[in-house]
Write an enzyme that holds these catalytic residues in place. Structure first.
Site, PDB file in Angstrom:
ATOM      1  N   LYS A  42     -96.400 -62.771 -27.518  1.00 41.96           N
ATOM      2  CA  LYS A  42     -97.774 -62.301 -27.716  1.00 41.96           C
ATOM      3  C   LYS A  42     -97.845 -61.326 -28.888  1.00 41.96           C
ATOM      4  O   LYS A  42     -98.695 -61.461 -29.772  1.00 41.96           O
ATOM      5  CB  LYS A  42     -98.254 -61.629 -26.429  1.00 41.96           C
ATOM      6  N   ARG A 113    -100.709 -54.569 -22.529  1.00 41.48           N
ATOM      7  CA  ARG A 113    -100.419 -55.950 -22.146  1.00 41.48           C
ATOM      8  C   ARG A 113     -98.933 -56.268 -22.203  1.00 41.48           C
ATOM      9  O   ARG A 113     -98.244 -55.886 -23.137  1.00 41.48           O
ATOM     10  CB  ARG A 113    -101.141 -56.919 -23.102  1.00 41.48           C
ATOM     11  N   GLY A 122     -98.928 -65.317 -16.182  1.00 43.01           N
ATOM     12  CA  GLY A 122     -99.272 -64.683 -14.922  1.00 43.01           C
ATOM     13  C   GLY A 122     -98.114 -64.017 -14.203  1.00 43.01           C
ATOM     14  O   GLY A 122     -98.283 -63.519 -13.094  1.00 43.01           O
ATOM     15  N   MET A 124     -96.277 -61.418 -15.318  1.00 40.96           N
ATOM     16  CA  MET A 124     -96.167 -59.975 -15.536  1.00 40.96           C
ATOM     17  C   MET A 124     -97.552 -59.353 -15.633  1.00 40.96           C
ATOM     18  O   MET A 124     -98.551 -60.030 -15.507  1.00 40.96           O
ATOM     19  CB  MET A 124     -95.341 -59.708 -16.773  1.00 40.96           C
ATOM     20  N   ARG A 386    -100.834 -69.057 -28.738  1.00 41.55           N
ATOM     21  CA  ARG A 386     -99.450 -69.475 -28.492  1.00 41.55           C
ATOM     22  C   ARG A 386     -99.410 -70.994 -28.482  1.00 41.55           C
ATOM     23  O   ARG A 386    -100.438 -71.651 -28.308  1.00 41.55           O
ATOM     24  CB  ARG A 386     -98.948 -68.932 -27.155  1.00 41.55           C
ATOM     25  N   HIS A 500     -74.853 -86.052  -3.165  1.00 40.00           N
ATOM     26  CA  HIS A 500     -74.784 -87.505  -3.241  1.00 40.00           C
ATOM     27  C   HIS A 500     -76.173 -88.115  -3.385  1.00 40.00           C
ATOM     28  O   HIS A 500     -76.430 -88.926  -4.269  1.00 40.00           O
ATOM     29  CB  HIS A 500     -74.091 -88.044  -1.984  1.00 40.00           C
ATOM     30  N   ARG A 662     -64.607 -98.241 -14.716  1.00 38.10           N
ATOM     31  CA  ARG A 662     -63.612 -97.359 -14.113  1.00 38.10           C
ATOM     32  C   ARG A 662     -62.964 -98.049 -12.918  1.00 38.10           C
ATOM     33  O   ARG A 662     -63.649 -98.607 -12.071  1.00 38.10           O
ATOM     34  CB  ARG A 662     -64.276 -96.063 -13.670  1.00 38.10           C
ATOM     35  N   GLU A 789     -60.598 -85.498 -16.601  1.00 36.72           N
ATOM     36  CA  GLU A 789     -61.383 -84.784 -15.595  1.00 36.72           C
ATOM     37  C   GLU A 789     -60.529 -83.815 -14.784  1.00 36.72           C
ATOM     38  O   GLU A 789     -61.028 -83.111 -13.913  1.00 36.72           O
ATOM     39  CB  GLU A 789     -62.089 -85.783 -14.669  1.00 36.72           C
ATOM     40  N   SER A 808     -62.900 -90.338 -21.877  1.00 40.69           N
ATOM     41  CA  SER A 808     -64.256 -90.067 -21.418  1.00 40.69           C
ATOM     42  C   SER A 808     -64.184 -88.851 -20.510  1.00 40.69           C
ATOM     43  O   SER A 808     -63.459 -88.861 -19.513  1.00 40.69           O
ATOM     44  CB  SER A 808     -64.793 -91.286 -20.657  1.00 40.69           C
ATOM     45  N   GLY A 810     -64.953 -86.648 -17.715  1.00 34.79           N
ATOM     46  CA  GLY A 810     -65.653 -86.697 -16.432  1.00 34.79           C
ATOM     47  C   GLY A 810     -65.945 -85.270 -16.033  1.00 34.79           C
ATOM     48  O   GLY A 810     -65.177 -84.625 -15.332  1.00 34.79           O
ATOM     49  N   THR A 811     -67.080 -84.781 -16.527  1.00 38.43           N
ATOM     50  CA  THR A 811     -67.312 -83.335 -16.397  1.00 38.43           C
ATOM     51  C   THR A 811     -67.740 -82.912 -14.996  1.00 38.43           C
ATOM     52  O   THR A 811     -67.775 -81.722 -14.719  1.00 38.43           O
ATOM     53  CB  THR A 811     -68.342 -82.848 -17.442  1.00 38.43           C
ATOM     54  N   ASN A 812     -68.063 -83.872 -14.106  1.00 38.92           N
ATOM     55  CA  ASN A 812     -68.331 -83.458 -12.723  1.00 38.92           C
ATOM     56  C   ASN A 812     -67.046 -82.933 -12.087  1.00 38.92           C
ATOM     57  O   ASN A 812     -66.993 -81.813 -11.585  1.00 38.92           O
ATOM     58  CB  ASN A 812     -68.860 -84.630 -11.888  1.00 38.92           C
ATOM     59  N   ASP A 813     -65.993 -83.771 -12.121  1.00 35.46           N
ATOM     60  CA  ASP A 813     -64.726 -83.331 -11.550  1.00 35.46           C
ATOM     61  C   ASP A 813     -64.113 -82.193 -12.361  1.00 35.46           C
ATOM     62  O   ASP A 813     -63.524 -81.271 -11.810  1.00 35.46           O
ATOM     63  CB  ASP A 813     -63.737 -84.509 -11.475  1.00 35.46           C
ATOM     64  N   CYS A 875     -69.105 -88.748 -19.397  1.00 27.91           N
ATOM     65  CA  CYS A 875     -69.815 -89.569 -18.421  1.00 27.91           C
ATOM     66  C   CYS A 875     -70.187 -88.780 -17.173  1.00 27.91           C
ATOM     67  O   CYS A 875     -70.547 -89.354 -16.158  1.00 27.91           O
ATOM     68  CB  CYS A 875     -69.005 -90.802 -18.050  1.00 27.91           C
ATOM     69  N   TYR A 895     -70.205 -90.606 -28.130  1.00 34.07           N
ATOM     70  CA  TYR A 895     -71.350 -90.946 -27.298  1.00 34.07           C
ATOM     71  C   TYR A 895     -71.434 -90.054 -26.071  1.00 34.07           C
ATOM     72  O   TYR A 895     -70.453 -89.421 -25.681  1.00 34.07           O
ATOM     73  CB  TYR A 895     -71.273 -92.414 -26.844  1.00 34.07           C
TER      74      TYR A 895
HETATM   75  P1  ADP Z   1    -101.661 -62.710 -19.672  1.00 30.78           P
HETATM   76  O1  ADP Z   1    -100.401 -62.687 -20.440  1.00 30.78           O
HETATM   77  O2  ADP Z   1    -101.457 -62.755 -18.200  1.00 30.78           O
HETATM   78  O3  ADP Z   1    -102.622 -63.737 -20.204  1.00 30.78           O
HETATM   79  P2  ADP Z   1    -103.052 -60.758 -21.245  1.00 30.78           P
HETATM   80  O4  ADP Z   1    -102.312 -59.575 -21.736  1.00 30.78           O
HETATM   81  O5  ADP Z   1    -103.236 -61.853 -22.214  1.00 30.78           O
HETATM   82  O6  ADP Z   1    -102.363 -61.284 -19.919  1.00 30.78           O
HETATM   83  O7  ADP Z   1    -104.443 -60.192 -20.780  1.00 30.78           O
HETATM   84  C1  ADP Z   1    -105.202 -60.578 -19.670  1.00 30.78           C
HETATM   85  C2  ADP Z   1    -106.654 -60.832 -20.095  1.00 30.78           C
HETATM   86  O8  ADP Z   1    -107.228 -59.668 -20.663  1.00 30.78           O
HETATM   87  C3  ADP Z   1    -106.777 -61.918 -21.131  1.00 30.78           C
HETATM   88  O9  ADP Z   1    -107.909 -62.702 -20.822  1.00 30.78           O
HETATM   89  C4  ADP Z   1    -106.994 -61.160 -22.410  1.00 30.78           C
HETATM   90  O10 ADP Z   1    -107.729 -61.893 -23.344  1.00 30.78           O
HETATM   91  C5  ADP Z   1    -107.760 -59.938 -21.941  1.00 30.78           C
HETATM   92  N1  ADP Z   1    -107.513 -58.791 -22.822  1.00 30.78           N
HETATM   93  C6  ADP Z   1    -106.328 -58.229 -23.099  1.00 30.78           C
HETATM   94  N2  ADP Z   1    -106.456 -57.230 -23.987  1.00 30.78           N
HETATM   95  C7  ADP Z   1    -107.752 -57.143 -24.287  1.00 30.78           C
HETATM   96  C8  ADP Z   1    -108.515 -56.315 -25.178  1.00 30.78           C
HETATM   97  N3  ADP Z   1    -107.934 -55.391 -25.923  1.00 30.78           N
HETATM   98  N4  ADP Z   1    -109.831 -56.520 -25.227  1.00 30.78           N
HETATM   99  C9  ADP Z   1    -110.417 -57.465 -24.472  1.00 30.78           C
HETATM  100  N5  ADP Z   1    -109.775 -58.286 -23.631  1.00 30.78           N
HETATM  101  C10 ADP Z   1    -108.441 -58.131 -23.534  1.00 30.78           C
HETATM  102 MG    MG Z   2    -103.026 -63.992 -22.057  1.00 31.08          MG
HETATM  103 MG    MG Z   3     -64.136 -88.129 -11.135  1.00 27.80          MG
END
Ligand code: ADP
Ligand code: MG
Ligand code: MG
Length: 919
Positions: A42, A113, A122, A124, A386, A500, A662, A789, A808, A810-813, A875, A895
């Site tokens: 971000k 943020r 979502g 963090m 992103r 298995h 084999r 192996e 070849s 045999g990376t399991n064994d 394999c 291969y």
């Molecule tokens: P996440 O990574 O969970 O998307 P964000 O840090 O992007 O969390 O923020 C959560 C929400 O808050 C997002 O919708 C983002 O656009 C909004 N937001 C974050 N910072 C600001 C800001 N400075 N002004 C307005 N909206 C913000």
């Molecule tokens: Mg976001």
């Molecule tokens: Mg074997």
């Protein structure tokens, strides 16, 4: 533990050499998009956007390194360390915005943020509207002449800060959020439904009640000092890196725990200032289908997560999207245009500006973008961009479209493919519409993707009791193979991703969920119990092999489309891949499937799988139970024509391509019957006493079958087995030659640890082959090589290469023996090891490059020091795992070989490895 002096030294060094804070805003930035490790995804993209002239609210990023230092040194030390830099960066925002943080008349508000180097949606925390208190709120109200907005922001702030920083979360899973509870109560009292219906006085009351709740629960007043608020939020974001959600997500994706998160501090912009404001999310292309249409959703007079949280029904951004939406929702055009207009219709100039930015950002990042934006009183701000997450189908379509459009090069198109996601395209899938309304009984490991619906059966030999069955077992064994093949899907209570059931199911491309611990299976009563609810034989269930969800009843499926784009991306991979991809296939049918997926040969045919079919297992058992060489030869003579026919089928399916076969590998006790009834039957057939059968079976019991009488040890003690198998292979090849079909057998000796073990087998193979050539007065070309192996084989690979014509791995064994983990028992500790971070991934899934990889490298190098052109392949299950495929490429393998349904994945991974090496 670090002593005090050391801590101090670390601090000093850090302070001297490192910048902890990177500023952005006003079309300049200290950082850029390449700095994701340091600034998080971000932060790096906010800097980049700022620098290329996209309007982002000014701010700064505190680096991921500071997060690591925080985990090591604690809050106070870290604040001391970065305080000056942070104060200067806040001042920079103040200068750009013309407002002051903490000022009562002209206040600046900010957001804090999270943002790790990869997007963890979502997982963090983020806090908005920092800097508010009882005085500042009045200043905001006066300045904006919008009292409602000021108090709405204040109540949102207390709510978010309370939850994220002060731990005001529901106390048990039955409770609702404590703030929501207060709001619900007020809505009820006022007889209203929406947040937007609150009056200014309501909002003031909420603020008061919220603060009161905080005091009651935490024993402290809600912090009023904006700087206390800032530091509290920064530390909370750091802490969220080690929250349960984040840890779970990390483990699931194999991200290491030491990455840490960055913190982005940014001036607030407001989508909640009335009818001329709003907030939204948009994608430059369709993330579900890949279609090249700009799309997204927005809400008027809303802030932050409101769109995602579903407080109100969001509206579509484009007119096209809006019309499509209305059609699905069965809304008349007049109604739509009037009540649910698109942003394009409602705010045409904002829309065209947004459209311009989405175009610019996609071109700039050369990939589909997922963006957040906010409109404050008619001005557009971009808050995040992103590379958008997408389905497998969208991934392929976008890569090929972008290539056609000239947006990206061929190499880039290939690198945009996440190989594992191709899997989604190869299996029948549940109708997404049907999935919306299902009851999930329990969850297990998504061992083999796809969708399966059927009636429960508990025994492999009853897999055809109904037309559609789900074979439901505590675990499966090789004896169940045929039943597994007959069922639509396989469900087991025990076993991991390399159990298995899982391995065989993936090989078959059959949907499988393994290790669903919540299932209590009672074979005797033929019941399945989950959380007190009982299911019976014949009940319908459905398995979603891509998510591990076990679903009650039937769910409709649809066939996947291997679209033109899929074929195109595969063709493209062949242009760049140098390392070949073969398949592990035991039957002509598997071989054909794999060839259709582009396999360039077979890297492993497990001959024992052929012995499990009904009439064959009898002959096999006779062979095993025979006391004399004569008796064994008699039984083998019955097996010979069956094996020969199998090989003919496989050679025919793979004509012109090499086929590695084999020799018999597994411990013999796997083939003998353990049930009394079957033992009796066998005794009768063989004209011996039941007692004799029982004694023989008891003799076959081993303490460590994996390290016991198996592999080449079988052929070296019962050479007639090797003779029979060689004969079947060579005769099959000659028969095809007569028909004008070229067969290229490569005979592989399993589980050797010493050169002599190999030579002993090689002599038998060559002698037998020569005998057949003489009988038929004809010859074919064939190779004799070995599996590497056992660690000792890797260590002495130079000796072995004097005789072996190919290796070849045999990376399991090899993994099993290098780690000393029994594959069959690892389920007891591996999951815990991964959870605790003792191991970061399952070494049976992802090749352990650090340890096992050394054996592979050494084996390859030593082998090639004797035979520079030694053919080397792999394999094990790893042959279809992208990071392991890259490792194999870098080791110089000719291969990789993997199960049929992983062939496309390995082909892309092979091409990517070659492209990456050049870059
Ligand atoms: P996440 O990574 O969970 O998307 P964000 O840090 O992007 O969390 O923020 C959560 C929400 O808050 C997002 O919708 C983002 O656009 C909004 N937001 C974050 N910072 C600001 C800001 N400075 N002004 C307005 N909206 C913000
Ligand atoms: Mg976001
Ligand atoms: Mg074997």
């Amino acid at each position: 533990m670090l002593d005090f002096k050391n801590r101090f030294n670390i601090m000093e060094t850090l302070q001297e050499v490192k910048t902890s804070v990177y500023k952005f805003g006003n079309k300049i930035a200290d950082g850029n998009s390449t700095m994701k490790n340091l600034l998080g995804g971000k932060g790096a993209n906010l800097a980049e956007m700022s620098a290329i002239g996209i309007p982002v609210p000014p701010g700064f990023t505190i680096t991921t390194e500071v997060c690591t230092e925080y985990n090591l040194l604690g809050k106070e030390v870290v604040i001391d360390m970065i305080k000056e830099e942070v104060e200067a960066a806040i001042e920079n925002i103040e200068n750009i915005m013309g407002t002051i943080y903490g000022d009562n008349d002209n206040p600046l508000l900010i957001s804090v943020r999270s943002g790790a180097r990869v997007s963890m949606p979502g997982m963090m925390d983020t806090v908005l509207n920092l800097g508010l208190n009882d005085e500042v709120v009045v200043g905001i109200a006066n300045k904006t002449k919008n009292e409602r907005f000021a108090w709405d922001s204040y109540r949102r702030f207390i709510q978010m800060y309370g939850g994220v920083v002060l731990g005001m979360k529901p106390e048990s899973k039955e409770d609702i959020d404590p703030f929501e509870e207060i709001m619900e109560a007020l809505k009820h009292k006022r007889n209203i439904e929406l947040d937007t219906e609150f009056t200014v006085q309501d909002l003031k009351d909420l603020v008061y009640d919220f603060k009161d709740a905080v005091k009651k629960r935490t024993g402290h007043d809600f912090p009023t000092d904006p700087w206390d608020q800032l530091w509290g939020a920064v530390m909370a974001v750091f802490n969220s890196w080690n929250g349960d959600r984040a840890i779970y997500y990390r483990n699931m994706n194999g991200y290491p725990s030491d990455w840490g998160t960055a913190v982005n501090v940014q001036a607030m912009v407001y989508g909640n200032m009335g009818e001329n404001s709003g907030t939204g999310v948009c994608f430059t292309r369709d993330a579900g289908t890949g279609e090249n249409v700009f799309n997204g959703e927005y809400l008027i007079d809303a802030q932050g997560e409101d769109v995602v949280a579903g407080v109100r029904t969001p509206q579509q951004i484009t007119k096209l999207g809006s019309k499509r939406w209305a059609e699905l929702a069965k809304i008349e055009e007049v109604d739509r245009a009037e009540n649910y207009p698109s942003l394009e219709e409602l705010m045409p100039s904002i829309y065209s500006e947004l459209n311009e930015y989405q175009d610019k950002l996609e071109k700039h990042y050369r990939d589909m973008q997922d963006m957040e934006f906010t409109i404050q009183e008619g001005k557009l701000w971009i808050l995040q961009t992103r590379n958008g997450k997408r389905t497998g189908a969208a991934m392929v379509k976008i890569a090929i479209d972008a290539l056609k459009e000239g947006l990206i090069s061929e190499k880039e198109a290939l690198l945009h493919i996440e190989p594992n996601k191709l899997d989604e395209l190869l299996h029948p899938i549940f109708d997404p519409e049907a999935l919306k309304a299902v009851h999930v009984i329990a969850q297990g490991l998504p061992a083999s993707p796809g969708a399966a619906t059927g009636q429960i059966v508990f025994f492999a030999d009853e897999a055809n009791k109904y037309k559609n069955t789900i074979l439901t077992r505590i675990e499966t064994s090789p004896e169940d193979l045929e039943g597994m093949n007959l069922s639509n899907g396989i469900l087991t209570a025990r076993g991991g991703m390399t159990s298995h059931a899982a391995v065989v199911a993936r090989g078959m491309g059959k949907c499988c969920i393994s290790g669903a611990g919540a299932l209590k299976i009672d074979y005797k009563n033929r019941t399945l119990n989950v959380d007190g609810k009982e299911y019976h034989e014949g009940d319908w269930i459905s398995l979603n092999g891509s998510t591990g969800n076990i679903i009650e009843g039937k769910v409709a499926t649809i066939e996947p489309e291997l679209s033109g784009e899929f074929a195109k991306i595969m063709d493209l991979s062949d242009k760049y891949a140098t390392m070949k991809v073969r398949t592990n296939a035991d039957t002509p049918k598997d071989a054909k499937v794999a060839r259709n997926f582009g396999a360039q040969g077979i890297g492993l045919t497990r001959t024992e799988h052929m012995f499990f079919e009904v009439d064959r297992i009898k002959a096999m058992r006779e062979m095993i139970l025979a006391d004399t060489v004569k008796g064994r030869e008699r039984a083998l003579a019955q097996l010979l024509p069956m094996q020969r026919t199998d090989f003919e089928g496989i050679f025919e399916a793979m004509q012109g391509l090499p086929v590695t076969i084999r020799l018999l590998d597994p411990p013999l006790h796997e083939f003998v019957p353990h049930q009394l009834a079957t033992q009796k039957e066998l005794a009768e057939e063989m004209h011996i006493s039941l007692e004799a059968v029982k004694i023989k079976i008891a003799e076959l019991q081993e303490f460590n079958p994996m390290l016991g009488h198996r592999g080449c040890r079988l052929g070296n003690t019962y050479p007639e087995i090797t003779e029979m198998q060689t004969r079947a292979i060579i005769e099959a090849a000659l028969n095809l030659k007569d028909k004008g079909i070229e067969a290229k057998p490569e005979i592989m000796v399993p589980l050797i640890g010493t050169l002599s073990e190999f030579v002993e087998q090689e002599n038998i193979i060559r002698a037998t082959a020569n005998k057949v050539f003489k009988e038929r007065n004809d010859t074919i070309k064939y190779l004799v090589g070995t599996m590497i192996e056992i660690p000792r084989a890797a260590l002495t690979a130079d000796l072995i290469a004097q005789r072996a014509e190919f290796f070849s791995f045999g990376t399991n064994d090899l993994t099993q023996m290098a780690f000393g983990y029994s594959r069959d028992d690892a389920g007891k500790f591996l999951p815990i090891y991964i959870e605790k971070g003792i191991l970061s991934v399952d070494p049976f899934e992802v090749l352990d490059q650090e340890g096992v990889g050394q054996l592979v490298k050494m084996g390859t190098e030593k082998g090639r020091s004797i035979k520079p052109n030694l053919k080397v392949g792999i394999c094990g299950e790893h042959g279809g795992e992208p990071s392991s495929v890259e490792f194999c490429y870098n080791t110089g393998m000719n291969y990789v070989s993997c199960s049929p349904f992983r062939v496309p994945i390995a082909r892309i991974a092979s091409a990517q490895a070659a492209i990456k090496e050049v870059i």
